[in-house]
Design an enzyme around this catalytic site. Structure first.
Site, PDB file in Angstrom:
ATOM      1  CG  HIS A  26      37.854  32.123  45.152  1.00 53.82           C
ATOM      2  ND1 HIS A  26      37.787  32.322  46.508  1.00 53.82           N
ATOM      3  CD2 HIS A  26      36.675  32.581  44.665  1.00 53.82           C
ATOM      4  CE1 HIS A  26      36.636  32.884  46.825  1.00 53.82           C
ATOM      5  NE2 HIS A  26      35.934  33.057  45.713  1.00 53.82           N
ATOM      6  N   GLY A 187      28.487  33.804  50.120  1.00 56.31           N
ATOM      7  CA  GLY A 187      27.275  34.613  50.158  1.00 56.31           C
ATOM      8  C   GLY A 187      27.529  35.923  50.879  1.00 56.31           C
ATOM      9  CG  HIS A 214      33.689  33.431  50.044  1.00 56.25           C
ATOM     10  ND1 HIS A 214      33.646  32.089  49.722  1.00 56.25           N
ATOM     11  CD2 HIS A 214      33.658  34.104  48.862  1.00 56.25           C
ATOM     12  CE1 HIS A 214      33.592  31.963  48.397  1.00 56.25           C
ATOM     13  NE2 HIS A 214      33.606  33.169  47.855  1.00 56.25           N
ATOM     14  CD  GLU A 217      33.870  39.101  47.792  1.00 54.45           C
ATOM     15  OE1 GLU A 217      33.749  39.220  46.559  1.00 54.45           O
ATOM     16  OE2 GLU A 217      33.382  38.150  48.449  1.00 54.45           O
ATOM     17  CG  ASP A 314      34.819  35.656  42.805  1.00 51.57           C
ATOM     18  OD1 ASP A 314      34.498  34.608  43.394  1.00 51.57           O
ATOM     19  OD2 ASP A 314      34.345  36.767  43.099  1.00 51.57           O
TER      20      ASP A 314
END
Length: 373
Positions: A26, A187, A214, A217, A314
């Protein structure tokens, strides 16, 4: 953790974390630029940047990203993507990205990025993917020339808030034999569920094309549920808020007694990998429910409960970090040793979007590298 030479050492044994073979799952292309490269590319196309001093620019990114909000964190990408709108810019950024992975001891990396964000100067989707692949190939050659080995695959990403999911999915499949190994959506997570891209995920499932999403988060367990149900995700991008589905019933001096909710149990029992990014999770407030320091990160809880945890950066620029640095921070917080580090890498190998034979080779390379440490 940092020595004067910026080498990361495992406490106690003095083992160089940098030298250990590592897997990166990632890592965003537009989050891994070198500050000096941003300055030079911006100058070439007439774009203003906050400062033309590389050290100050790096500090600016770290400060802006350390906001506690994913939305504010994402605003820093306006600067990086602005210099990635030409073939020259894309090739250079991708090449240096791979070089930096190699320097950090990464032997397999997946680089994710959103082609739809790089069309501002007339390039089309296929052209930007091809430009990034040329940069990746050149970077791989550079790493080999330095005496190391690395493999890198692209994760083509669609933006959650846009309506181009199916188009980007078709783009990813079109390039599956030319460097693209998987698909992602990224996003703003809150308010933009994976189900909005159901057509893309249906298409990818029919094409037997790997997907990571994703989730968990900036939104919670329901977002993860959507990634699994609508997205058929084989991995969860971050997934840290899955810990909200873990209830600690009681604790004593030696043990914690927990109950797993249905989503957490499914993820653990099916060994769906969590792409955890410790520093980033602190910066964006993803672990705010547990605290605001590394020791508060639920990484260790998930690890001890048997989830397939992996360690990731990240965005290396925004978090001013590397994979070696992230491992060092976790070791400082939770006392992890060489065996733990190897387990994290083997977890990542098992989750890599590669054929079984290639994963077996990577697993052996990891074992051999750690045995020599």
């Amino acid at each position: 953790m940092n020595t004067s030479s910026n080498e990361h050492l495992l406490p106690g044994g003095g083992v160089s974390i940098d030298a250990l073979p590592k897997i990166s799952l990632h890592d965003h292309l537009d989050g891994g630029l070198r500050p000096q490269t941003i300055i030079e590319l911006a100058d070439a196309i007439g774009i203003d940047v906050p400062t033309t001093d590389a050290a100050q620019l790096g500090a600016w990114f770290a400060e802006q990203a350390n906001s506690g909000s994913l939305v504010d964190y994402l605003k820093t990408f306006d600067v990086t993507t602005s210099v990635m709108q030409t073939t020259e810019g894309l090739e250079r950024v991708a090449r240096e990205f791979v070089q930096d992975l190699g320097t950090d001891g990464v032997i397999y990396g997946e680089v994710r990025w959103a082609p739809e964000q790089h069309l501002g100067r007339g390039l089309n989707l296929d052209e930007v993917v091809e430009a990034v692949q040329r940069g990746i190939d050149a970077g791989i050659d550079d790493v080999y020339s330095s005496g190391r080995e690395i493999r890198v695959g692209q994760l083509v990403t669609a933006m959650r808030h846009a309506d181009r999911g199916l188009e980007i999915a078709e783009l990813a499949v079109r390039h599956r034999e030319r460097g693209v190994v998987g698909f992602d959506i990224a996003g703003a997570e809150l308010g933009f569920p994976a189900g909005n891209h159901r057509a893309a995920f249906d298409y990818l499932a029919k094409e037997f094309f790997p997907v990571t999403v994703h989730a968990g988060e900036a939104d919670g367990v329901e977002s993860i549920r959507g990634a699994l149900f609508d997205g058929r995700a084989l991995r969860l991008g971050h997934g840290v808020r899955l810990a909200e589905d873990v209830t600690i019933e009681r604790e004593d001096d030696d043990n914690s007694y927990v109950t797993l909710g249905p989503v957490a149990r499914w993820v653990r029992d099916r060994q769906i990998a969590l792409e955890l990014s410790p520093s980033s999770n602190l910066q964006t407030g993803a672990i705010a429910a547990w605290g605001d320091e590394m020791i508060d990160h639920p990484f260790d809880l998930l690890y001890q409960l048997g989830f397939r945890v992996t360690v990731n950066t990240d965005n290396r620029l925004m978090s001013n970090t590397s994979l070696s640095n992230e491992l060092g921070l976790l070791s400082d917080a939770f006392g992890y040793d060489l065996d733990d580090f190897e387990q994290f890498q083997q977890n990542a190998v098992a989750a890599a979007f590669l054929p079984l034979e290639d994963r077996e080779e990577l697993a052996e390379a990891i074992s051999d590298g750690f045995a020599e440490a």
